[in-house]
Write an enzyme that holds these catalytic residues in place. Structure first.
Site, PDB file in Angstrom:
ATOM      1  N   GLY A   1     -70.095 -16.074  57.540  1.00 47.33           N
ATOM      2  CA  GLY A   1     -69.352 -16.824  56.523  1.00 47.33           C
ATOM      3  C   GLY A   1     -69.821 -18.254  56.585  1.00 47.33           C
ATOM      4  O   GLY A   1     -71.014 -18.510  56.660  1.00 47.33           O
ATOM      5  N   GLU A   2     -68.901 -19.163  56.613  1.00 44.59           N
ATOM      6  CA  GLU A   2     -69.249 -20.580  56.675  1.00 44.59           C
ATOM      7  C   GLU A   2     -68.608 -21.154  57.936  1.00 44.59           C
ATOM      8  O   GLU A   2     -67.380 -21.283  58.017  1.00 44.59           O
ATOM      9  CB  GLU A   2     -68.744 -21.257  55.394  1.00 44.59           C
ATOM     10  CG  GLU A   2     -69.333 -22.611  55.138  1.00 44.59           C
ATOM     11  CD  GLU A   2     -70.851 -22.665  55.225  1.00 44.59           C
ATOM     12  OE1 GLU A   2     -71.522 -21.818  54.625  1.00 44.59           O
ATOM     13  OE2 GLU A   2     -71.361 -23.558  55.927  1.00 44.59           O
ATOM     14  N   SER A   3     -69.432 -21.498  58.911  1.00 45.84           N
ATOM     15  CA  SER A   3     -68.897 -21.895  60.212  1.00 45.84           C
ATOM     16  C   SER A   3     -68.035 -23.160  60.136  1.00 45.84           C
ATOM     17  O   SER A   3     -67.068 -23.292  60.890  1.00 45.84           O
ATOM     18  CB  SER A   3     -70.043 -22.097  61.214  1.00 45.84           C
ATOM     19  OG  SER A   3     -70.933 -23.088  60.752  1.00 45.84           O
TER      20      SER A   3
ATOM     21  N   CYS B   1     -73.933 -14.367  62.710  1.00 48.58           N
ATOM     22  CA  CYS B   1     -74.272 -15.490  61.825  1.00 48.58           C
ATOM     23  C   CYS B   1     -73.335 -16.695  62.030  1.00 48.58           C
ATOM     24  O   CYS B   1     -73.455 -17.358  63.058  1.00 48.58           O
ATOM     25  CB  CYS B   1     -74.303 -15.000  60.386  1.00 48.58           C
ATOM     26  SG  CYS B   1     -75.360 -15.999  59.356  1.00 48.58           S
TER      27      CYS B   1
ATOM     28  N   ARG C   1     -78.587 -24.541  62.373  1.00 52.85           N
ATOM     29  CA  ARG C   1     -77.900 -23.975  61.199  1.00 52.85           C
ATOM     30  C   ARG C   1     -78.850 -23.931  59.995  1.00 52.85           C
ATOM     31  O   ARG C   1     -79.717 -24.782  59.855  1.00 52.85           O
ATOM     32  CB  ARG C   1     -76.684 -24.820  60.831  1.00 52.85           C
ATOM     33  CG  ARG C   1     -75.554 -24.717  61.828  1.00 52.85           C
ATOM     34  CD  ARG C   1     -74.335 -25.463  61.313  1.00 52.85           C
ATOM     35  NE  ARG C   1     -73.868 -24.903  60.055  1.00 52.85           N
ATOM     36  CZ  ARG C   1     -73.151 -25.580  59.162  1.00 52.85           C
ATOM     37  NH1 ARG C   1     -72.833 -26.827  59.381  1.00 52.85           N
ATOM     38  NH2 ARG C   1     -72.760 -24.992  58.050  1.00 52.85           N
TER      39      ARG C   1
ATOM     40  N   ILE D   1     -78.730 -14.133  55.997  1.00 56.17           N
ATOM     41  CA  ILE D   1     -78.212 -14.878  54.835  1.00 56.17           C
ATOM     42  C   ILE D   1     -77.931 -16.316  55.272  1.00 56.17           C
ATOM     43  O   ILE D   1     -77.028 -16.548  56.078  1.00 56.17           O
ATOM     44  CB  ILE D   1     -76.918 -14.241  54.290  1.00 56.17           C
ATOM     45  CG1 ILE D   1     -77.149 -12.762  53.931  1.00 56.17           C
ATOM     46  CG2 ILE D   1     -76.397 -15.015  53.078  1.00 56.17           C
ATOM     47  CD1 ILE D   1     -75.890 -12.004  53.567  1.00 56.17           C
ATOM     48  N   ARG D   2     -78.726 -17.236  54.767  1.00 59.23           N
ATOM     49  CA  ARG D   2     -78.607 -18.657  55.181  1.00 59.23           C
ATOM     50  C   ARG D   2     -78.343 -18.745  56.695  1.00 59.23           C
ATOM     51  O   ARG D   2     -77.419 -19.412  57.163  1.00 59.23           O
ATOM     52  CB  ARG D   2     -77.492 -19.363  54.387  1.00 59.23           C
ATOM     53  CG  ARG D   2     -77.790 -19.433  52.895  1.00 59.23           C
ATOM     54  CD  ARG D   2     -76.747 -20.242  52.146  1.00 59.23           C
ATOM     55  NE  ARG D   2     -75.377 -19.897  52.518  1.00 59.23           N
ATOM     56  CZ  ARG D   2     -74.721 -18.824  52.090  1.00 59.23           C
ATOM     57  NH1 ARG D   2     -75.315 -17.970  51.267  1.00 59.23           N
ATOM     58  NH2 ARG D   2     -73.500 -18.591  52.469  1.00 59.23           N
TER      59      ARG D   2
ATOM     60  N   HIS E   1     -76.812 -10.005  60.036  1.00 60.89           N
ATOM     61  CA  HIS E   1     -75.542  -9.331  59.706  1.00 60.89           C
ATOM     62  C   HIS E   1     -75.647  -7.813  59.863  1.00 60.89           C
ATOM     63  O   HIS E   1     -75.899  -7.121  58.862  1.00 60.89           O
ATOM     64  CB  HIS E   1     -75.182  -9.621  58.245  1.00 60.89           C
ATOM     65  CG  HIS E   1     -74.761 -11.008  57.965  1.00 60.89           C
ATOM     66  ND1 HIS E   1     -73.448 -11.409  57.982  1.00 60.89           N
ATOM     67  CD2 HIS E   1     -75.478 -12.096  57.653  1.00 60.89           C
ATOM     68  CE1 HIS E   1     -73.376 -12.687  57.687  1.00 60.89           C
ATOM     69  NE2 HIS E   1     -74.587 -13.134  57.487  1.00 60.89           N
TER      70      HIS E   1
ATOM     71  N   GLU F   1     -73.378  -5.764  60.035  1.00 64.18           N
ATOM     72  CA  GLU F   1     -72.276  -5.133  59.290  1.00 64.18           C
ATOM     73  C   GLU F   1     -72.627  -4.886  57.826  1.00 64.18           C
ATOM     74  O   GLU F   1     -71.913  -4.179  57.120  1.00 64.18           O
ATOM     75  CB  GLU F   1     -71.001  -5.996  59.398  1.00 64.18           C
ATOM     76  CG  GLU F   1     -70.958  -7.271  58.578  1.00 64.18           C
ATOM     77  CD  GLU F   1     -71.762  -8.438  59.163  1.00 64.18           C
ATOM     78  OE1 GLU F   1     -72.523  -8.234  60.132  1.00 64.18           O
ATOM     79  OE2 GLU F   1     -71.640  -9.552  58.630  1.00 64.18           O
TER      80      GLU F   1
HETATM   81  N1  GLN Z   1     -74.971 -20.962  56.832  1.00 64.09           N
HETATM   82  C1  GLN Z   1     -73.736 -20.553  57.422  1.00 64.09           C
HETATM   83  C2  GLN Z   1     -73.214 -21.604  58.408  1.00 64.09           C
HETATM   84  O1  GLN Z   1     -73.912 -22.516  58.728  1.00 64.09           O
HETATM   85  C3  GLN Z   1     -73.861 -19.207  58.104  1.00 64.09           C
HETATM   86  C4  GLN Z   1     -74.243 -18.163  57.092  1.00 64.09           C
HETATM   87  C5  GLN Z   1     -73.699 -16.799  57.361  1.00 64.09           C
HETATM   88  O2  GLN Z   1     -72.783 -16.587  58.155  1.00 64.09           O
HETATM   89  N2  GLN Z   1     -74.219 -15.851  56.614  1.00 64.09           N
HETATM   90  O3  GLN Z   1     -72.107 -21.504  58.830  1.00 64.09           O
END
Ligand code: GLN
Length: 195
Positions: A47-49, A79, A106, A133-134, A169, A171
């Site tokens: 997700g987004e940390s 991630c 990151r 993913i990113r 990921h 999952e």
């Molecule tokens: N770019 C996100 C972060 O820095 C991590 C991306 C992800 O969990 N798919 O938190």
């Protein structure tokens, strides 16, 4: 066995689907009372940390989860979850649980290669699908951290004690092997605690 899935933001449902497929019971951590339930393992999803880090503090999860991870409860982190565990991020001043002695970068693949898929070797398991993913990757590990996967010179999966963390990921793909490995860690943890 019961696994607690951090469910404040990000791809937690996909982890729950994996646990369903493996027949493993779980609960969602959404509010502080949920942490009073009894569980033997934790999943920190992607997700987004930054958002997750803020929410775990605001919701009063931080100290309890940190203590549980610190005292050896198995944790699977993917991630953003890896970023939550990392001791240091080389391009961010924020740290969160800081229980995993690694440095992450990151969004390490930049914008052009933000998301990609490959199949590659995961130590002890063999070839598995890996969706990035990113994603972050790991730029430095301290002593006693086992490196489990790499993407060229970059480290993409590690374990340290009962912490299993990766920049991709598992999952999001069909293969359940990484979750099975985690479930085995939790089984072992339950047995050790009982003896
Ligand atoms: N770019 C996100 C972060 O820095 C991590 C991306 C992800 O969990 N798919 O938190």
């Amino acid at each position: 066995m019961k696994i607690a899935v951090l469910a404040v933001q990000g791809a937690f449902l996909e982890h729950e689907k994996m646990l369903d497929r493996l027949g493993v019971d779980y609960l969602e951590l959404r509010k502080k009372e949920d942490l009073k339930e009894s569980y033997n393992g934790i999943i920190l999803p992607g997700g987004e940390s930054t958002v997750q880090g803020k929410l775990i503090r605001e919701l009063g999860f931080y100290d309890i989860l940190k203590e549980q991870i610190h005292s050896g409860m198995p944790v699977l982190a993917t991630c953003a979850g890896l970023i939550l565990l990392a001791e240091k991020a080389e391009n961010d001043d924020r740290t969160h649980f800081a229980t995993l002695p690694v440095t992450v970068k990151r969004n390490a693949y930049g914008r052009q290669l933000g998301s990609f898929y490959k199949e590659d070797i995961f130590e002890g398991i063999g070839k598995v699908p890996m969706t990035f993913i990113r994603a972050p990757y790991i730029t430095n590990v301290k002593e006693d951290v086992s490196i489990l996967a790499r993407d060229k010179e970059f480290i993409t999966a590690v374990s340290y004690g009962n912490q299993l963390a990766m920049s991709f990921h598992p999952e999001l793909d069909e293969d359940t092997k990484i979750h099975q490995k985690f479930v085995k860690m939790v089984e072992k943890y339950i047995t050790q605690k009982a003896s």
